[in-house]
Design a protein around this motif. Sequence first.
Motif, PDB file in Angstrom:
ATOM      1  N   TYR A 120       0.819  -1.205   0.000  1.00  0.00           N
ATOM      2  CA  TYR A 120       0.000   0.000   0.000  1.00  0.00           C
ATOM      3  C   TYR A 120       0.857   1.262   0.000  1.00  0.00           C
ATOM      4  CZ  TYR A 120      -3.829  -3.103   1.463  1.00  0.00           C
ATOM      5  OH  TYR A 120      -4.773  -4.091   1.524  1.00  0.00           O
TER       6      TYR A 120
ATOM      7  N   TYR B  75      -0.657   7.830   1.279  1.00  0.00           N
ATOM      8  CA  TYR B  75      -0.665   9.263   1.020  1.00  0.00           C
ATOM      9  C   TYR B  75      -1.605   9.943   1.991  1.00  0.00           C
ATOM     10  CZ  TYR B  75       1.273   7.885  -3.515  1.00  0.00           C
ATOM     11  OH  TYR B  75       2.039   7.355  -4.511  1.00  0.00           O
TER      12      TYR B  75
ATOM     13  N   GLU C 188      -2.193  16.383  -2.080  1.00  0.00           N
ATOM     14  CA  GLU C 188      -0.864  16.489  -2.667  1.00  0.00           C
ATOM     15  C   GLU C 188      -0.491  17.965  -2.759  1.00  0.00           C
ATOM     16  OE1 GLU C 188       0.852  14.196  -6.318  1.00  0.00           O
ATOM     17  OE2 GLU C 188       0.056  16.126  -7.011  1.00  0.00           O
TER      18      GLU C 188
ATOM     19  N   GLY D 217       1.472  11.869  -5.829  1.00  0.00           N
ATOM     20  CA  GLY D 217       0.304  11.021  -5.964  1.00  0.00           C
ATOM     21  C   GLY D 217      -0.625  11.129  -4.771  1.00  0.00           C
ATOM     22  N   THR D 218      -1.784  10.563  -4.954  1.00  0.00           N
ATOM     23  CA  THR D 218      -2.773  10.472  -3.881  1.00  0.00           C
ATOM     24  C   THR D 218      -3.559   9.183  -4.099  1.00  0.00           C
ATOM     25  OG1 THR D 218      -4.447  11.679  -5.132  1.00  0.00           O
ATOM     26  CG2 THR D 218      -3.073  12.978  -3.639  1.00  0.00           C
ATOM     27  N   ASN D 219      -4.265   8.758  -3.089  1.00  0.00           N
ATOM     28  CA  ASN D 219      -5.210   7.652  -3.200  1.00  0.00           C
ATOM     29  C   ASN D 219      -6.163   7.724  -2.012  1.00  0.00           C
ATOM     30  OD1 ASN D 219      -3.926   6.375  -0.965  1.00  0.00           O
ATOM     31  ND2 ASN D 219      -2.551   5.251  -2.309  1.00  0.00           N
ATOM     32  N   ASP D 220      -7.073   6.784  -1.944  1.00  0.00           N
ATOM     33  CA  ASP D 220      -8.050   6.806  -0.857  1.00  0.00           C
ATOM     34  C   ASP D 220      -7.843   5.665   0.140  1.00  0.00           C
ATOM     35  OD1 ASP D 220      -8.858   4.630  -2.345  1.00  0.00           O
ATOM     36  OD2 ASP D 220     -10.952   5.264  -2.519  1.00  0.00           O
ATOM     37  N   LEU D 221      -6.645   5.113   0.194  1.00  0.00           N
ATOM     38  CA  LEU D 221      -6.398   3.947   1.039  1.00  0.00           C
ATOM     39  C   LEU D 221      -6.615   4.207   2.523  1.00  0.00           C
ATOM     40  CD1 LEU D 221      -3.353   2.294  -0.731  1.00  0.00           C
ATOM     41  CD2 LEU D 221      -5.695   1.425  -0.559  1.00  0.00           C
TER      42      LEU D 221
ATOM     43  N   THR E  75     -10.350   4.084   2.902  1.00  0.00           N
ATOM     44  CA  THR E  75     -10.866   2.765   2.558  1.00  0.00           C
ATOM     45  C   THR E  75     -10.548   1.741   3.647  1.00  0.00           C
ATOM     46  OG1 THR E  75     -10.691   3.216   0.200  1.00  0.00           O
ATOM     47  CG2 THR E  75     -10.730   0.905   0.848  1.00  0.00           C
TER      48      THR E  75
ATOM     49  N   LYS F 170     -11.170   9.694   6.856  1.00  0.00           N
ATOM     50  CA  LYS F 170     -10.332  10.459   5.926  1.00  0.00           C
ATOM     51  C   LYS F 170      -8.984  10.769   6.593  1.00  0.00           C
ATOM     52  CE  LYS F 170     -13.945  12.715   3.257  1.00  0.00           C
ATOM     53  NZ  LYS F 170     -13.622  12.104   1.985  1.00  0.00           N
TER      54      LYS F 170
END
Length: 133
Positions: free
Chosen positions: A35, A38, A42, A101-105, A108, A113
């Motif tokens: 994983y 982030y 950003e 970069g970014t993601n929603d990990l 999730t 958040k």
Amino acid sequence: MPAGNGRHAPIAAEDQGRIIANVLLNPTPHAGKTYPLYGAVEMNHAELAKAVSVALGREIRYEAETFAAFAQRLAQLGLPEHFIQHLVAVYQDYQDGVFAGTNDLVETITGRKPVTVAEYVKANIERFQPNAK
């Protein structure tokens, strides 16, 4: 630091800890996965300084320096040459977009958040005071 226009999404240790705890509590769905983590947004170092400025209510500036000046300043602090080379290489990677970069990990995996830079600063305001210990 020689961050140039490199970008990253700063992630709070609190968010990392929540992810790690979730994975350890329920490892099966995470087996074999990697994983990239982030934070919420950003940003480059100028934007990071602006976010800290707003949270503190006082101006914080990012002033870029060259790789050579950065290495020289670290050497004056007495840091080992191999460590200086490592930090210079990290900042070269940073400028080259390796950390962008970014993601929603975070959301999730943890259901929450990630903490923003401003939220982190406000929650830890005492660490950002000029005479903080």
